[in-house]
Design an enzyme around this catalytic site. Structure first.
Site, mmCIF file in Angstrom:
data_model
loop_
_atom_site.group_PDB
_atom_site.id
_atom_site.type_symbol
_atom_site.label_atom_id
_atom_site.label_comp_id
_atom_site.label_asym_id
_atom_site.label_seq_id
_atom_site.Cartn_x
_atom_site.Cartn_y
_atom_site.Cartn_z
ATOM 1 N N ASP A 158 5.090 -3.427 -15.289
ATOM 2 C CA ASP A 158 5.252 -2.590 -14.101
ATOM 3 C C ASP A 158 5.139 -1.117 -14.492
ATOM 4 O OD1 ASP A 158 6.672 -3.162 -11.079
ATOM 5 O OD2 ASP A 158 6.714 -1.105 -11.832
ATOM 6 N N GLY A 180 11.680 -4.414 0.843
ATOM 7 C CA GLY A 180 11.047 -3.287 0.145
ATOM 8 C C GLY A 180 9.721 -3.626 -0.502
ATOM 9 N N HIS A 225 3.200 -10.820 -5.573
ATOM 10 C CA HIS A 225 3.553 -10.554 -6.962
ATOM 11 C C HIS A 225 4.981 -10.971 -7.220
ATOM 12 C CE1 HIS A 225 4.306 -6.923 -4.552
ATOM 13 N NE2 HIS A 225 5.341 -6.693 -5.342
HETATM 14 P P1 5GP Z 1 7.283 -4.369 -4.638
HETATM 15 O O1 5GP Z 1 8.077 -3.140 -4.318
HETATM 16 O O2 5GP Z 1 6.094 -4.500 -3.711
HETATM 17 O O3 5GP Z 1 8.073 -5.629 -4.748
HETATM 18 O O4 5GP Z 1 6.709 -4.141 -6.099
HETATM 19 C C1 5GP Z 1 5.566 -3.409 -6.386
HETATM 20 C C2 5GP Z 1 5.661 -2.978 -7.819
HETATM 21 O O5 5GP Z 1 4.372 -2.607 -8.265
HETATM 22 C C3 5GP Z 1 6.582 -1.789 -8.060
HETATM 23 O O6 5GP Z 1 7.605 -2.162 -8.966
HETATM 24 C C4 5GP Z 1 5.646 -0.730 -8.638
HETATM 25 O O7 5GP Z 1 6.262 0.029 -9.651
HETATM 26 C C5 5GP Z 1 4.483 -1.543 -9.161
HETATM 27 N N1 5GP Z 1 3.195 -0.880 -9.137
HETATM 28 C C6 5GP Z 1 2.614 -0.245 -8.083
HETATM 29 N N2 5GP Z 1 1.401 0.212 -8.421
HETATM 30 C C7 5GP Z 1 1.189 -0.160 -9.711
HETATM 31 C C8 5GP Z 1 0.107 0.028 -10.623
HETATM 32 O O8 5GP Z 1 -0.928 0.616 -10.315
HETATM 33 N N3 5GP Z 1 0.260 -0.494 -11.871
HETATM 34 C C9 5GP Z 1 1.377 -1.172 -12.252
HETATM 35 N N4 5GP Z 1 1.425 -1.641 -13.506
HETATM 36 N N5 5GP Z 1 2.416 -1.362 -11.419
HETATM 37 C C10 5GP Z 1 2.335 -0.860 -10.168
#
Ligand code: 5GP
Ligand code: ZN
Length: 114
Positions: A30, A93, A100
């Site tokens: 992440d 969130g 994912h």
């Molecule tokens: P959510 O909030 O949708 O459950 O998780 C999305 C996750 O994706 C977040 O923890 C965020 O830090 C991660 N994330 C968003 N964009 C990118 C990216 O371009 N690369 C990586 N490695 N992680 C990302």
């Protein structure tokens, strides 16, 4: 999906150091880790989230969990414990609309989650 950030990671348009990859699944660290081990495991195909899963994805989701299991061992968090999280929708969130699973570990994780 043209503008989906995780599709871009999955098909190589955005370069990432994968910690696991096969023909259907990719896992990578992440960008903003919230735990010492914070890995995202995603299907390469675009699925917008848990609510977009269908019968045909049953095997895929099982395989993702087996990848999580093996990464937990590889990253040394299997014995002390870890968490697998899939945020779905606004209240949870979810910020990226491509399915994912967060693999989180390496510290004591609070419960209930915030
Ligand atoms: P959510 O909030 O949708 O459950 O998780 C999305 C996750 O994706 C977040 O923890 C965020 O830090 C991660 N994330 C968003 N964009 C990118 C990216 O371009 N690369 C990586 N490695 N992680 C990302
Ligand atoms: Zn996508």
């Amino acid at each position: 999906m043209e503008n989906c950030i995780f599709c871009k990671i999955a098909d190589g348009r955005i370069k990432t150091d994968a910690v696991y990859e096969d023909d259907k699944i990719i896992a990578f660290k992440d960008l903003n880790p919230v735990a010492p081990v914070h890995i995202l495991i995603i299907p390469k195909a675009h699925i917008s989230g848990v609510m977009a899963l269908t019968e045909k994805d049953k095997t895929l989701v099982g395989e993702i969990f087996l990848v999580a299991r093996s990464l937990a061992e590889q990253f040394g968090i299997a014995d002390n414990g870890f968490r697998i999280v899939a945020n779905s929708g606004e209240n949870a969130g979810q910020s990226v609309p491509h399915l994912h699973f967060h693999l989180l570990g390496g510290r004591k994780l609070g419960w209930p989650p915030g």
